[in-house]
Design an enzyme around this catalytic site. Structure first.
Site, PDB file in Angstrom:
ATOM      1  N   GLY A 214      73.291  50.819  49.199  1.00 45.60           N
ATOM      2  CA  GLY A 214      73.687  50.266  47.733  1.00 45.60           C
ATOM      3  C   GLY A 214      74.321  48.797  47.757  1.00 45.60           C
ATOM      4  O   GLY A 214      73.760  47.936  48.485  1.00 45.60           O
ATOM      5  N   GLY A 215      75.653  48.574  47.185  1.00 49.50           N
ATOM      6  CA  GLY A 215      76.202  47.557  46.928  1.00 49.50           C
ATOM      7  C   GLY A 215      76.416  46.592  48.218  1.00 49.50           C
ATOM      8  O   GLY A 215      76.526  45.630  48.424  1.00 49.50           O
ATOM      9  N   GLY A 449      51.287  17.093  51.045  1.00 46.86           N
ATOM     10  CA  GLY A 449      52.911  17.124  50.665  1.00 46.86           C
ATOM     11  C   GLY A 449      53.481  17.822  51.638  1.00 46.86           C
ATOM     12  O   GLY A 449      54.864  17.736  51.900  1.00 46.86           O
TER      13      GLY A 449
END
Length: 559
Positions: A214-215, A449
């Site tokens: 979860g969090g 690039g």
């Protein structure tokens, strides 16, 4: 007059058989009255008694519940205190908030109020240097986070920031404590806010030694470095049950968020280890290479005369042919002190390598293309990996050495649709913003690039060195000839012979070893065997570099 004043209790006849147990008065011989046994004399308060009670309570808290501790060991995991003992110097730990207990009510949670509230917090030293740490205790509430639990973590995070000390979190938690509702979520929010406040100020290290659900996973993602242990560590926002309920997909904890997943696919885990002992030993090693905060320099070791060190093997490792692979790690091993380095994200985006090491005793960050994987091209994941590493090194005054052998960005619709332009720009932004000493070494290819992005002179590198095998160009000779002379080749009687002639001409005119040096884009073309000494001298030359960024609130990184 009350029975307490009489100190007698009337007992009905006949007395039930149970009345002699559980603290009930025994039946008096005459079957009617029973005198309460005299109470033991109260203990007289004294300093010795208070000290004894304190020590007994501390011993109980430290020992924990034997059954829960045994279960933790059965799962192949150490306890929170055992982990702290492995992490910190012996005898250096000072615990904070040992007696903290939650104040929540409802759903019968008030019936269980253990001390520490499922997390051990405090401070100690690693190799004699101060750190702050928390270790979640899975034996209490499954290590779940409630208001008091979070408040303890907040406190040590605040102390770490205010003292300028590294912060280490040892995670082993089932997530938010459901019984405490929104206060658990509020506690996570306070941790995240402090993670962001500490970012770029003190090193933050997250170690996942069990579930991190979860969090809680967000704090790990906000840390600078994340360690995970195979088989026991899992990290995800939504567990397997929720995944199955929502999508119908069945997945195990390991398949969803195990160490191998985050170490090789998501890139959340910086390091993956087989056991807790080697994991925590590597945490100690990492801390030994980091400054305590953004105002300190990284700890240095004695000089080892790298400025005069010649490494003949460097001329043997890298093939002259631009398309032949080799292991860039072997180049790094010859470049750094004692061949000793710590590689980050070893199994994620392996086409670029990022390592912390020392050159002549001083800590450096090394970024290098890896020709062994995808020929060393830059792609979405490699750009993200290198960009985050460059930004960390710049935040903590760690000089950067970039080893270039890159054929370009990975072409294809998958990369374009995944946002290679945006993600490649992250790496470009990171280098352009960096103010630490920066040295570029071009070993072979440096095309298009990708050459610019890999810390070229045009974006601010301080010193650009190149080997005689360097090829700096818009693209390789073969591709360039096919584009420039497309019509001539199509009309030629012998296209292969003409192509060979044009490739040789293109190479001689535009990609010869001194082409960029003649134009000031390379500072020196060096003998490969002198690379270590040239880089060491360059770092010494740049040691006192000072460059102030422009005054602004912050830039807008192409996230």
């Amino acid at each position: 007059m009350s029975t307490s004043e009489l100190d007698f209790i009337l007992v009905p006849l006949p007395a039930p058989a149970e009345e002699g147990v559980n603290g009930r008065p025994d039946e008096h011989p005459n079957g009617r009255l029973h005198a309460k046994p005299p109470a033991p004399p109260p203990q007289i308060r004294s300093m010795s008694l208070l000290r004894e009670q304190r020590e007994r309570l501390r011993e109980e808290v430290v020992a924990g519940r034997r059954q829960a501790v045994d279960r933790q060991h059965t799962l192949g995991k150490r306890t929170a205190r055992e982990r702290i003992d492995l992490l910190l110097d012996e005898g250096s730990f000072t615990e904070i908030d040992m007696y903290r207990r939650h104040q929540a009510h409802g759903l019968r949670i008030e019936e269980q109020r253990p001390h520490t509230d499922g997390v051990v917090t405090g401070s100690g030293t690693i190799h004699g240097r101060r750190v702050f740490v928390y270790a979640q205790d899975f034996t209490l509430f499954g290590g779940s986070l409630g208001e008091a639990h979070a408040s303890k973590i907040h406190k040590v995070m605040d102390l770490a920031i205010s003292t300028g000390s590294p912060f280490i979190g040892l995670n082993d938690s089932g997530g938010a404590r459901i019984q405490e509702g929104v206060m658990s979520l509020n506690g996570y929010g306070g941790i995240f806010q402090r993670n962001v406040q500490a970012s770029g100020v003190i090193p933050q290290i997250s170690v996942v030694l069990g579930p991190c659900a979860g969090g809680a996973a967000y704090s790990t993602a906000l840390a600078d470095f994340t360690f995970m242990v195979r088989d026991t560590a899992q990290m995800y926002l939504t567990g397997p049950d929720v995944v199955e309920a929502v999508s119908g997909q069945r997945v195990t904890h390991a398949e969803l968020g195990g160490a191998e997943v985050h170490g090789g696919r998501s890139g959340v885990a910086t390091f993956v280890h087989d056991d807790e002992e080697s994991c925590l030993e590597d945490v100690r090693y990492l801390v030994s290479m980091l400054p305590s905060n953004n105002l300190d320099l990284p700890p240095s070791a004695p000089s080892c005369d790298a400025a005069t060190d010649v490494r003949p093997r460097l001329a043997e490792i890298v093939p002259v042919e631009p398309n032949k692979p080799y292991d860039m790690r072997q180049v790094v091993a010859e470049l750094v002190d004692d061949g000793d380095f710590l590689e980050l994200h070893e199994n994620w985006a392996p086409n670029v390598i990022c390592v912390l090491a020392r050159i002549d005793g001083d800590v450096v960050g090394v970024v290098g293309n890896q020709p062994m994987v995808l020929a060393g091209v830059l792609d979405v994941a490699a750009s993200q990996k290198a960009a985050r590493f460059v930004r960390f090194c710049d935040a903590f005054s760690i000089p950067l050495v970039t080893l270039v052998d890159v054929p370009g960005f990975l072409p294809g619709t998958d990369q374009e649709y995944a946002g290679i332009i945006r993600h490649g720009a992250k790496l470009l932004y990171a280098y352009c913003e960096a103010t630490v000493p920066r040295i570029q070494v071009i070993l072979r290819k440096a095309y298009g690039g990708a050459y610019i992005v890999m810390d070229s002179r045009s974006i601010g590198t301080d010193l650009s060195l190149a080997w005689p095998t360097n090829e700096i160009a818009v693209m390789g000779a073969e591709g360039a000839v096919n584009v420039i002379f497309r019509r001539e080749l199509a009309a030629a009687a012998d296209p292969a012979e003409l192509r060979s002639e044009l490739v040789a001409e293109y190479s001689e005119q535009l990609v010869h070893p001194h082409y960029a040096a003649e134009r000031g884009l390379v500072d020196d073309v060096i003998d490969p065997v002198q690379t270590r000494s040239a880089v060491a001298r360059g770092l010494a030359m740049l040691r006192d570099k000072r460059k102030q960024p422009p005054q602004r609130k912050h830039g807008n990184v192409p996230l």
